[in-house]
Write a protein that holds these residues in place. Structure first.
Motif, PDB file in Angstrom:
ATOM      1  N   ILE A  14       0.667  -1.247  -0.004  1.00 28.70           N
ATOM      2  CA  ILE A  14      -0.217  -0.075   0.046  1.00 28.70           C
ATOM      3  C   ILE A  14       0.881   1.254  -0.082  1.00 28.70           C
ATOM      4  O   ILE A  14       0.442   2.435  -0.547  1.00 28.70           O
ATOM      5  N   GLY A  15       2.080   1.101   0.434  1.00 27.46           N
ATOM      6  CA  GLY A  15       2.896   2.277   0.487  1.00 27.46           C
ATOM      7  C   GLY A  15       3.663   2.337  -0.914  1.00 27.46           C
ATOM      8  O   GLY A  15       3.740   3.498  -1.338  1.00 27.46           O
ATOM      9  N   ILE A  16       3.864   1.509  -1.397  1.00 33.15           N
ATOM     10  CA  ILE A  16       4.260   1.624  -2.709  1.00 33.15           C
ATOM     11  C   ILE A  16       3.549   1.995  -3.954  1.00 33.15           C
ATOM     12  O   ILE A  16       3.730   2.973  -4.768  1.00 33.15           O
ATOM     13  N   ILE A  17       2.208   1.827  -3.811  1.00 30.60           N
ATOM     14  CA  ILE A  17       1.431   2.257  -4.872  1.00 30.60           C
ATOM     15  C   ILE A  17       0.404   3.195  -4.381  1.00 30.60           C
ATOM     16  O   ILE A  17      -0.466   3.648  -5.186  1.00 30.60           O
ATOM     17  N   ASP A  18       0.715   3.617  -3.395  1.00 30.61           N
ATOM     18  CA  ASP A  18      -0.301   4.742  -2.679  1.00 30.61           C
ATOM     19  C   ASP A  18       0.287   5.678  -2.054  1.00 30.61           C
ATOM     20  O   ASP A  18       0.652   7.085  -2.252  1.00 30.61           O
ATOM     21  N   ARG A  48      -2.606  -7.979   0.998  1.00 33.90           N
ATOM     22  CA  ARG A  48      -4.302  -7.486   0.373  1.00 33.90           C
ATOM     23  C   ARG A  48      -4.550  -6.254   0.694  1.00 33.90           C
ATOM     24  O   ARG A  48      -5.275  -5.664  -0.335  1.00 33.90           O
ATOM     25  N   ASP A  49      -4.105  -5.416   1.755  1.00 32.34           N
ATOM     26  CA  ASP A  49      -4.174  -4.177   1.527  1.00 32.34           C
ATOM     27  C   ASP A  49      -3.942  -3.392   0.464  1.00 32.34           C
ATOM     28  O   ASP A  49      -4.393  -2.680  -0.040  1.00 32.34           O
ATOM     29  N   GLY A  50      -2.708  -3.711  -0.070  1.00 30.60           N
ATOM     30  CA  GLY A  50      -2.112  -3.059  -1.304  1.00 30.60           C
ATOM     31  C   GLY A  50      -2.830  -3.525  -2.436  1.00 30.60           C
ATOM     32  O   GLY A  50      -3.112  -2.832  -3.273  1.00 30.60           O
ATOM     33  N   LEU A  51      -3.374  -4.746  -2.585  1.00 37.13           N
ATOM     34  CA  LEU A  51      -4.199  -5.306  -3.428  1.00 37.13           C
ATOM     35  C   LEU A  51      -5.467  -4.352  -3.697  1.00 37.13           C
ATOM     36  O   LEU A  51      -5.914  -4.246  -4.902  1.00 37.13           O
ATOM     37  N   SER A  52      -6.013  -4.088  -2.741  1.00 36.56           N
ATOM     38  CA  SER A  52      -7.127  -3.193  -2.507  1.00 36.56           C
ATOM     39  C   SER A  52      -6.890  -2.030  -3.401  1.00 36.56           C
ATOM     40  O   SER A  52      -7.669  -1.315  -4.355  1.00 36.56           O
ATOM     41  N   GLU A  53      -5.646  -1.212  -3.122  1.00 39.58           N
ATOM     42  CA  GLU A  53      -5.494  -0.001  -3.815  1.00 39.58           C
ATOM     43  C   GLU A  53      -5.346  -0.290  -5.219  1.00 39.58           C
ATOM     44  O   GLU A  53      -5.240   0.537  -6.005  1.00 39.58           O
ATOM     45  N   ALA A  54      -4.448  -1.454  -5.398  1.00 40.23           N
ATOM     46  CA  ALA A  54      -4.136  -1.567  -7.181  1.00 40.23           C
ATOM     47  C   ALA A  54      -5.662  -1.909  -7.673  1.00 40.23           C
ATOM     48  O   ALA A  54      -5.927  -1.376  -8.954  1.00 40.23           O
ATOM     49  N   LEU A  55      -6.410  -2.611  -7.031  1.00 42.89           N
ATOM     50  CA  LEU A  55      -7.692  -2.910  -7.774  1.00 42.89           C
ATOM     51  C   LEU A  55      -8.632  -1.732  -8.025  1.00 42.89           C
ATOM     52  O   LEU A  55      -9.308  -1.362  -8.843  1.00 42.89           O
ATOM     53  N   LYS A  56      -8.280  -0.638  -7.115  1.00 39.78           N
ATOM     54  CA  LYS A  56      -9.123   0.724  -7.010  1.00 39.78           C
ATOM     55  C   LYS A  56      -8.785   1.405  -8.384  1.00 39.78           C
ATOM     56  O   LYS A  56      -9.556   1.557  -9.257  1.00 39.78           O
ATOM     57  N   VAL A 106       1.629  -5.609 -12.336  1.00 38.12           N
ATOM     58  CA  VAL A 106       0.589  -5.250 -11.441  1.00 38.12           C
ATOM     59  C   VAL A 106       1.083  -3.888 -10.759  1.00 38.12           C
ATOM     60  O   VAL A 106       0.392  -2.758 -10.581  1.00 38.12           O
ATOM     61  N   ILE A 107       2.325  -4.009 -10.093  1.00 40.54           N
ATOM     62  CA  ILE A 107       3.047  -2.946  -9.296  1.00 40.54           C
ATOM     63  C   ILE A 107       3.206  -1.621 -10.261  1.00 40.54           C
ATOM     64  O   ILE A 107       2.593  -0.765 -10.048  1.00 40.54           O
ATOM     65  N   ALA A 108       3.854  -2.013 -11.324  1.00 39.89           N
ATOM     66  CA  ALA A 108       4.220  -0.884 -12.442  1.00 39.89           C
ATOM     67  C   ALA A 108       3.031  -0.156 -12.720  1.00 39.89           C
ATOM     68  O   ALA A 108       2.901   1.001 -12.973  1.00 39.89           O
ATOM     69  N   ARG A 109       1.900  -0.869 -13.134  1.00 40.43           N
ATOM     70  CA  ARG A 109       0.678  -0.165 -13.836  1.00 40.43           C
ATOM     71  C   ARG A 109       0.230   0.447 -12.797  1.00 40.43           C
ATOM     72  O   ARG A 109      -0.682   1.757 -13.005  1.00 40.43           O
ATOM     73  N   SER A 110      -0.060   0.002 -11.657  1.00 38.42           N
ATOM     74  CA  SER A 110      -0.558   0.793 -10.446  1.00 38.42           C
ATOM     75  C   SER A 110       0.073   2.076 -10.216  1.00 38.42           C
ATOM     76  O   SER A 110      -0.807   3.095  -9.920  1.00 38.42           O
ATOM     77  N   VAL A 111       1.483   2.150 -10.238  1.00 40.21           N
ATOM     78  CA  VAL A 111       2.191   3.255  -9.744  1.00 40.21           C
ATOM     79  C   VAL A 111       1.812   4.268 -10.833  1.00 40.21           C
ATOM     80  O   VAL A 111       1.513   5.417 -10.416  1.00 40.21           O
ATOM     81  N   LYS A 112       2.020   3.876 -11.883  1.00 43.80           N
ATOM     82  CA  LYS A 112       1.941   4.589 -13.093  1.00 43.80           C
ATOM     83  C   LYS A 112       0.449   5.405 -13.283  1.00 43.80           C
ATOM     84  O   LYS A 112       0.479   6.523 -13.741  1.00 43.80           O
TER      85      LYS A 112
END
Length: 402
Positions: free
Chosen positions: A156-160, A203-211, A244-250
């Protein structure tokens, strides 16, 4: 060894002084640069990459007990090496959501003052979202603002939390009610930290990616859909997980860049999942994590969209099914208090300057805003919550039978 990097670019400003109809007007333009950098295996070579990032000025390094337990030896080695050239402090702080308050922020300011951290110094935060939020706010207020670097160690820190410019603390039972817009000069992202992160926080981070996927990136949604059963066990360590991480961050950075300081209004795609979630977190005294609350919020918002015939049945099912496979919750008993949940929207409307601006999906990768709070009645919420509770119970009962 990493080659010595160029010293960080200083933030700059220019100001015009004008006399207009008997008034003197100052018009300023502030230039700020925030670099988000992928740095795989950040702690290899005895933390050389971190050393190079902070080697240009005195620093105060802050981390959490769990990060210190896992990586403290390397971080302390960086501090010892750094200390031969410039002052560098190292402190371990308790960073929990229920203690994310001004007291913790002032504690960091006290540490910085005790170390006589100068105006051109740097506060370095290495940890999860709470650590980054508290340190970012302290950086904004200590000596009216010092540089800071964020090194997120959770998904969640990495992508949000690590890549945005908001910093905040909870106040009088309100989630992140006090805070600042204050970008770090640098954010260093290393997915290798995820190898030691508990599944709950993945899972917390996956929630933000799914957002991001649900309302802004159909390709990301399909990527998560195709790899849903492996993302959690591998802690996104696979090629698809890194994508998934890269697309979420971008995706997050692209969405934020349209209105980074929220000066152009309060309609933001990235607020999907962040309208009902503050109530859920506060009502449970933060026993429900931020990522879990965001997941429940997305489920409520998607169900409302289905009820309002803005989202078709097929896409609605795909959203809830992917949440199920990813292990994201759609219901908590705190949601049963629909009147209080509905009343909490008043605070959201105040925060968004008089409009609700509820983000709801209209398809996979598309969305619209419901601007007026009057368009979401308490009975609408009650119907959505009742459906989600029934669906949650049905899944639970099937598990018990199995």
């Amino acid at each position: 060894m990493v080659q010595s990097s160029v010293p960080p670019v200083h933030w700059t400003s220019s100001t015009r002084c004008m006399e207009v109809q008997g008034s003197v007007v100052l018009q300023s333009n502030l230039q700020r640069r925030h670099e988000v950098k992928f740095t795989p295996e950040l702690l290899k070579d005895d933390g050389e990459a971190i050393y190079e990032a902070i080697a240009h000025a005195p620093a105060l390094m802050l981390t959490t007990p769990s990060v210190d337990r896992l990586y403290g030896a390397t971080l302390r080695q960086v501090v010892r090496r750094f200390g031969h050239a410039k002052p560098c402090g190292y402190h371990v702080l308790e960073c929990r959501e229920d203690a994310k308050d001004m007291h913790q922020t002032l504690k960091i300011c006290e540490l910085a003052l005790d170390a006589n951290l100068r105006r051109g110094g740097t506060i370095v935060a290495i940890g999860g979202g709470v650590c980054l939020d508290i340190a970012g706010l302290a950086s904004a207020v200590y000596r009216r603002g010092v540089r800071h670097i964020k090194v997120p160690t959770t998904l969640i820190g990495i992508i949000d939390a690590g890549i945005g410019i908001k910093n905040g603390v909870n106040f009088q039972g309100k989630k992140s009610a006090l805070g600042s817009f204050y970008p770090p000069e640098l954010t260093l992202l290393d997915p290798a930290f995820l190898r030691t992160v508990p599944e709950l926080h993945i899972r917390d981070g996956l929630s933000e990616a799914l957002k991001i996927a649900i309302v802004g990136d159909r390709a990301l949604f399909e990527l998560m859909e195709a790899n849903a059963v492996t993302l959690l066990p591998t802690r996104l360590g696979s090629t698809s997980g890194h994508e998934v991480i890269a697309r979420s961050v971008k995706g997050m950075l692209s969405a934020l860049s349209d209105n980074l300081y929220e000066l152009d209004g309060y309609c933001r795609m990235v607020d999907f999942g962040h309208t009902f979630s503050p109530f859920i977190e506060s009502a449970t005294v933060y026993k429900v994590t931020h990522g879990q609350a965001v997941a429940m919020d997305m489920a409520i918002s998607a169900t409302l969209a289905r009820q309002f015939q803005l989202l078709d049945e097929q896409d609605f099912e795909r959203i809830l099914q992917l949440m199920h496979v990813l292990g994201l919750p759609i219901f908590h008993e705190s949601m049963r208090e629909t009147e209080k949940l509905h009343q909490s929207l008043k605070s959201v409307v105040a925060h968004r300057d008089g409009a609700l601006n509820l983000v709801v999906p209209t398809g996979i990768g598309t969305y619209k805003f419901i601007h007026q709070a009057s368009n979401v009645q308490c009975q609408d919420l009650e119907s959505a919550v009742t459906y989600l509770e029934f669906r949650h119970a049905s899944v639970r009962d099937r598990r018990l039978v199995c």
